[in-house]
Design a protein around this motif. Structure first.
Motif, PDB file in Angstrom:
ATOM      1  N   ILE A  35      -5.274  11.968  -4.155  1.00  0.00           N
ATOM      2  CA  ILE A  35      -6.177  10.917  -3.684  1.00  0.00           C
ATOM      3  C   ILE A  35      -5.930  10.637  -2.207  1.00  0.00           C
ATOM      4  O   ILE A  35      -4.796  10.693  -1.726  1.00  0.00           O
ATOM      5  N   ASP A  78       0.810  -1.215   0.000  1.00  0.00           N
ATOM      6  CA  ASP A  78       0.000   0.000   0.000  1.00  0.00           C
ATOM      7  C   ASP A  78       0.845   1.267   0.000  1.00  0.00           C
ATOM      8  O   ASP A  78       0.527   2.228  -0.699  1.00  0.00           O
ATOM      9  N   TYR A  79       1.935   1.264   0.777  1.00  0.00           N
ATOM     10  CA  TYR A  79       2.701   2.515   0.822  1.00  0.00           C
ATOM     11  C   TYR A  79       3.327   2.813  -0.536  1.00  0.00           C
ATOM     12  O   TYR A  79       3.484   3.976  -0.908  1.00  0.00           O
ATOM     13  N   THR A  80       3.657   1.757  -1.310  1.00  0.00           N
ATOM     14  CA  THR A  80       4.164   1.974  -2.664  1.00  0.00           C
ATOM     15  C   THR A  80       3.078   2.584  -3.546  1.00  0.00           C
ATOM     16  O   THR A  80       3.314   3.557  -4.257  1.00  0.00           O
ATOM     17  N   TYR A 131      -6.866   2.648   1.690  1.00  0.00           N
ATOM     18  CA  TYR A 131      -5.961   1.962   2.622  1.00  0.00           C
ATOM     19  C   TYR A 131      -5.123   2.969   3.414  1.00  0.00           C
ATOM     20  O   TYR A 131      -3.938   2.751   3.650  1.00  0.00           O
ATOM     21  N   TYR A 160       0.590   4.307  -2.682  1.00  0.00           N
ATOM     22  CA  TYR A 160       0.313   5.683  -2.278  1.00  0.00           C
ATOM     23  C   TYR A 160       1.362   6.628  -2.876  1.00  0.00           C
ATOM     24  O   TYR A 160       1.022   7.662  -3.454  1.00  0.00           O
ATOM     25  N   LEU A 161       2.626   6.240  -2.760  1.00  0.00           N
ATOM     26  CA  LEU A 161       3.693   7.073  -3.331  1.00  0.00           C
ATOM     27  C   LEU A 161       3.473   7.260  -4.824  1.00  0.00           C
ATOM     28  O   LEU A 161       3.623   8.362  -5.361  1.00  0.00           O
ATOM     29  N   ALA A 181       0.668   7.024  -6.484  1.00  0.00           N
ATOM     30  CA  ALA A 181      -0.508   7.858  -6.736  1.00  0.00           C
ATOM     31  C   ALA A 181      -0.157   9.332  -6.557  1.00  0.00           C
ATOM     32  O   ALA A 181      -0.754  10.198  -7.181  1.00  0.00           O
ATOM     33  N   LEU A 182       0.819   9.612  -5.692  1.00  0.00           N
ATOM     34  CA  LEU A 182       1.220  11.000  -5.490  1.00  0.00           C
ATOM     35  C   LEU A 182       2.378  11.381  -6.418  1.00  0.00           C
ATOM     36  O   LEU A 182       3.039  12.396  -6.212  1.00  0.00           O
ATOM     37  N   VAL A 220      -1.558  15.091   4.126  1.00  0.00           N
ATOM     38  CA  VAL A 220      -0.464  14.928   3.159  1.00  0.00           C
ATOM     39  C   VAL A 220      -1.027  15.002   1.741  1.00  0.00           C
ATOM     40  O   VAL A 220      -0.517  15.734   0.886  1.00  0.00           O
ATOM     41  N   SER A 221      -2.116  14.284   1.499  1.00  0.00           N
ATOM     42  CA  SER A 221      -2.681  14.239   0.148  1.00  0.00           C
ATOM     43  C   SER A 221      -3.124  15.607  -0.348  1.00  0.00           C
ATOM     44  O   SER A 221      -3.119  15.864  -1.541  1.00  0.00           O
ATOM     45  N   VAL A 266      -2.679  11.115   6.496  1.00  0.00           N
ATOM     46  CA  VAL A 266      -2.781  10.895   5.052  1.00  0.00           C
ATOM     47  C   VAL A 266      -3.656  11.964   4.413  1.00  0.00           C
ATOM     48  O   VAL A 266      -3.353  12.466   3.330  1.00  0.00           O
ATOM     49  N   SER A 323      -2.483   1.967   5.980  1.00  0.00           N
ATOM     50  CA  SER A 323      -1.196   1.352   5.634  1.00  0.00           C
ATOM     51  C   SER A 323      -0.504   2.112   4.509  1.00  0.00           C
ATOM     52  O   SER A 323       0.361   1.580   3.840  1.00  0.00           O
ATOM     53  N   ALA A 324      -0.907   3.375   4.307  1.00  0.00           N
ATOM     54  CA  ALA A 324      -0.365   4.125   3.173  1.00  0.00           C
ATOM     55  C   ALA A 324       0.997   4.747   3.472  1.00  0.00           C
ATOM     56  O   ALA A 324       1.678   5.208   2.563  1.00  0.00           O
ATOM     57  N   LEU A 325       1.382   4.771   4.751  1.00  0.00           N
ATOM     58  CA  LEU A 325       2.647   5.416   5.101  1.00  0.00           C
ATOM     59  C   LEU A 325       3.739   4.364   5.226  1.00  0.00           C
ATOM     60  O   LEU A 325       3.522   3.307   5.819  1.00  0.00           O
TER      61      LEU A 325
END
Ligand SMILES: Nc1ncnc2c1ncn2[C@@H]1O[C@H](COP(=O)(O)OP(=O)(O)O)[C@@H](O)[C@H]1O
Ligand code: SF4
Ligand SMILES: [Mg+2]
Lengths: 330, 328
Positions: B91, A224-226, B95, A228-229, A231-232, B161-162, B158, B98-100
């Motif tokens: 976005i 998930d953290y990948t 999740y 998210y990165l 997506a940003l 940050v987003s 999150v 667990s996004a960090l």
């Protein structure tokens, strides 16, 4: 963190205690008697065998009750006394080990560290490039699955077929005619004798690390953290850096788990190449029913593996913030 | 200006064929508007949301066009989209917990992310800290690792940050699903606050939970099996929905504020049709209590009142079924 390391240390000490006890028991369960072996080696006056046998049994303490022998074993151990070798009678076991241990360390330490480093790098590259992956994956699996003596023979054969076999002798630690001496001829001889056993150990371990790293990175890149990165809009440089760092942690745990296995591999490899390290010495000790030497070598290996594990534990605490945070009770 | 999505079609390439998860979808979100996107699980909400920021390798755009702030958003061009992400389109993922990255301190991760996108962390820090406090967190969370934060704290981190770079479009996908009711309300408040403070221009809140939309959304778009079913102002969708599917969704809604999960929420018998080779005609036909012969054709999505569109033959007076004469 100090409490965590102290607890770890306690566990290692306990492990050492149990392992040392087993190390004391096991050789005694093997049929055969070291004194008989020893006496077979020396010429005796006819008719004195029984008296000499008794004398030796007494001086080695084998005629005392088992618990007494066990206690003296620990007592001697604390004085750094591992007994007298029968194979290399009457040298103390510690000095016999000292003659051989450098060869083993010279094989193991570079093989472990270089294989770990290169395996992780190549595995990470394979996770990134499909074309490389198609080579690394099958070759890696093949290498890890190969038995050490097999690979040893194969390497010797390949070098011979390549016409450079004579540069890399397949037996011994240095050429027979030479005397240990720090001149160029001797050092060169050491290096060429070292090369094949080293390469054998290196390649098997390398395959394992490369595959492990490849799989871990692919897993991290799906986390998930990948996502998210990505997506940003983070560049793949950053994404890969995080994936690599996080994949290193299970690899480090793997290193701690693999140490014993690698040492086992070194023993087999040394025997295959008649390389004068501890593995080769074990072989000799077994052949001569040399309890004390066998005990001494195993104790040495146990201490070495436990110490290396402890070092990995400390490194792990340093590189994984989660253990630090968890330990400090946050 | 806002967001304009026009006849967008997105499919997944699978071994068994194309799964068209977003099928001919057209809608607008005005500046300052929060649009809710609702529907049962699997109806294509996340696919629609993700397509606007990052298509994964299995996704393809089959047609349509997306416009943001008057310029085309090149959603199919992964390279071109990279520059829009975070800055223009952002976005809050489902999740968030667990996004960090677990092995980086929050502040460090944000600084590396910002730097990698060409921003200076030092100059962004005061605003970041201000927003950390705005959502009720302490500034020292920047020095903490994610495992030191509770689920609700991670969610809030999150969220800020987003939205740190004040994106034009924010997609919030199921961000309340894992939370308890009071935290859900707090997250809703935050979305409204972000809009009111102009942290974001247009917001798309994806959820299967209509009660959170009642709190935050200005308009609601209902999707069913990859297609649009109904769109109207929130009070209209909740108070006087026209599409039978929307009506069933609303009537199965428990009292606002009661916690429920995806399955108890949608108490409509039956299941949505498969999106791989979907049946022809109205996709809700199997489950619709009002289905009649006209429903064998695909109902068009038409505006029945200003700002209120619906795709149902019960409300398509004067429109002929595609490819045939009107039946009686
Ligand atoms: N990677 C994928 N490959 C194939 N089909 C997918 C994939 N992801 C989602 N789908 C399909 O697309 C449809 C829409 O999924 P999704 O957008 O996640 O729905 P929602 O967010 O509304 O629950 C589902 O029917 C699902 O089966
Ligand atoms: S078009 Fe027909 S089947 Fe579809 S929702 Fe309307 S009445 Fe029901
Ligand atoms: Mg979804």
């Amino acid at each position: 963190m100090r409490r965590y390391l102290l607890r770890k240390l306690l566990i290692y000490i306990l492990t050492f205690f149990i392992a040392a006890t087993l190390d004391w028991v096991l050789p005694r369960l093997v049929p055969g008697n070291p004194i008989q072996q020893l006496l077979a080696k020396i010429e005796l006056q006819p008719g004195t065998y029984n008296a000499t046998y008794k004398l030796y049994m007494h001086s080695f303490g084998f005629d005392r009750p088992w618990w007494d022998q066990y206690l003296s074993f620990w007592k001697a151990l604390f004085h750094g006394n591992l007994g007298i070798s029968i194979y290399d009678f009457p040298k103390p076991v510690t000095s016999v080990i000292a003659d051989y241990v450098l060869f083993t360390l010279a094989l193991l330490i570079p093989a472990i560290l270089l294989a770990y480093y290169a395996g992780n790098k190549v595995g990470a590259m394979a996770a990134r490039r499909k074309s490389l992956d198609n080579t690394v994956l099958p070759v890696g699996y093949l290498l890890t699955a190969t038995a050490y003596p097999w690979l040893a023979l194969l390497l010797a054969f390949l070098l011979a077929a390549g016409g450079i076999g004579h540069f890399f002798p397949i037996s011994g630690g240095f050429a027979y005619g030479l005397l240990p001496n720090w001149d160029w001829a001797f050092v060169w001889s050491l290096m060429t004798h070292w090369f094949l056993p080293f390469l054998t150990l290196f390649l098997v371990a390398f395959g394992g690390w490369a595959i492990g790293m490849r799989n871990l990175i692919i897993y991290e890149l799906e986390s998930d953290y990948t996502h998210y990165l990505e997506a940003l809009g983070a560049p793949s440089r950053l994404v890969r850096k995080y994936a690599y760092r996080n994949a290193m942690l299970p690899q480090l745990t793997g290193l701690a788990l693999q140490l014993g296995v690698i040492v086992g591999g070194a023993i087999v490899t040394e025997v295959t190449f008649a390389y004068p390290g501890l593995g080769y010495l074990i072989f000799q000790a077994v052949g001569n029913d040399d309890y004390f030497l066998l005990q001494g070598i195993f104790l040495f290996i146990i201490v070495g593996v436990l110490a290396a594990n402890f070092i990995v534990d400390i490194v792990y605490v340093i590189v994984d913030p989660r253990t630090r945070v968890g330990i400090s009770g946050a | 200006m806002g967001l304009k999505v026009d006849q967008l079609r997105i499919c997944y390439r699978t071994l068994r064929g194309d799964v068209t998860a977003v099928d001919d979808v057209t809608f607008d979100i005005a500046d300052g508007e929060i649009m809710g996107l609702a529907g049962e699980s699997g109806c294509g909400k996340s696919t629609l949301g993700n397509s606007l920021i990052r298509m994964d390798v299995r996704m393809r755009q089959l047609g349509g066009r997306v416009e943001l702030d008057g310029a085309e958003l090149p959603i199919s061009d992964a390279r071109a989209m990279r520059d829009y992400r975070f800055k223009v389109v952002s976005i809050i993922p489902q999740y968030a917990m667990s996004a960090l990255n677990p092995t980086r301190r929050v502040g460090k991760m944000v600084s590396e992310l910002l730097r990698s996108r060409g921003f200076d962390y030092k100059s962004a820090l005061p605003e970041f800290e201000r927003r950390v406090k705005l959502v009720g967190l302490d500034a020292d969370i920047l020095k903490r690792y994610p495992i030191e934060l509770s689920g609700g704290m991670k969610q809030r981190v999150v969220m800020i940050v987003s939205t740190l770079l004040n994106p034009s479009l924010l997609i919030a996908d199921e961000i309340t699903s894992a939370l308890d009711v009071s935290t859900q309300r707090a997250v809703g408040e935050m979305l409204l606050e972000f809009r009111d403070r102009n942290f974001v221009k247009t917001t798309m809140v994806i959820t299967h939970d209509l009660s959170i939309l009642a709190q935050v959304a200005d308009t609601i778009l209902i999707m069913y099996a990859g297609k649009l079913a109904e769109k109207a102002r929130t009070d209209v969708v909740i108070g006087s929905p026209l599409h039978p599917y929307t009506q069933l969704l609303i009537s199965s809604l428990p009292e606002v504020g009661v916690r429920h999960d995806e399955h108890t929420l949608v108490g409509i018998p039956g299941r949505p049709p498969p999106l791989l080779n979907p049946p022809s005609g109205c996709r809700f036909r199997d489950r619709c209590p009002f289905a009649f012969d006209r429903c064998a054709a695909d109902p068009p999505f038409v505006e029945v009142q200003p700002g209120h569109s619906v795709a149902c033959w019960l409300h398509a007076d004067g429109v002929s079924p595609a490819g045939g004469a009107e039946q009686c």
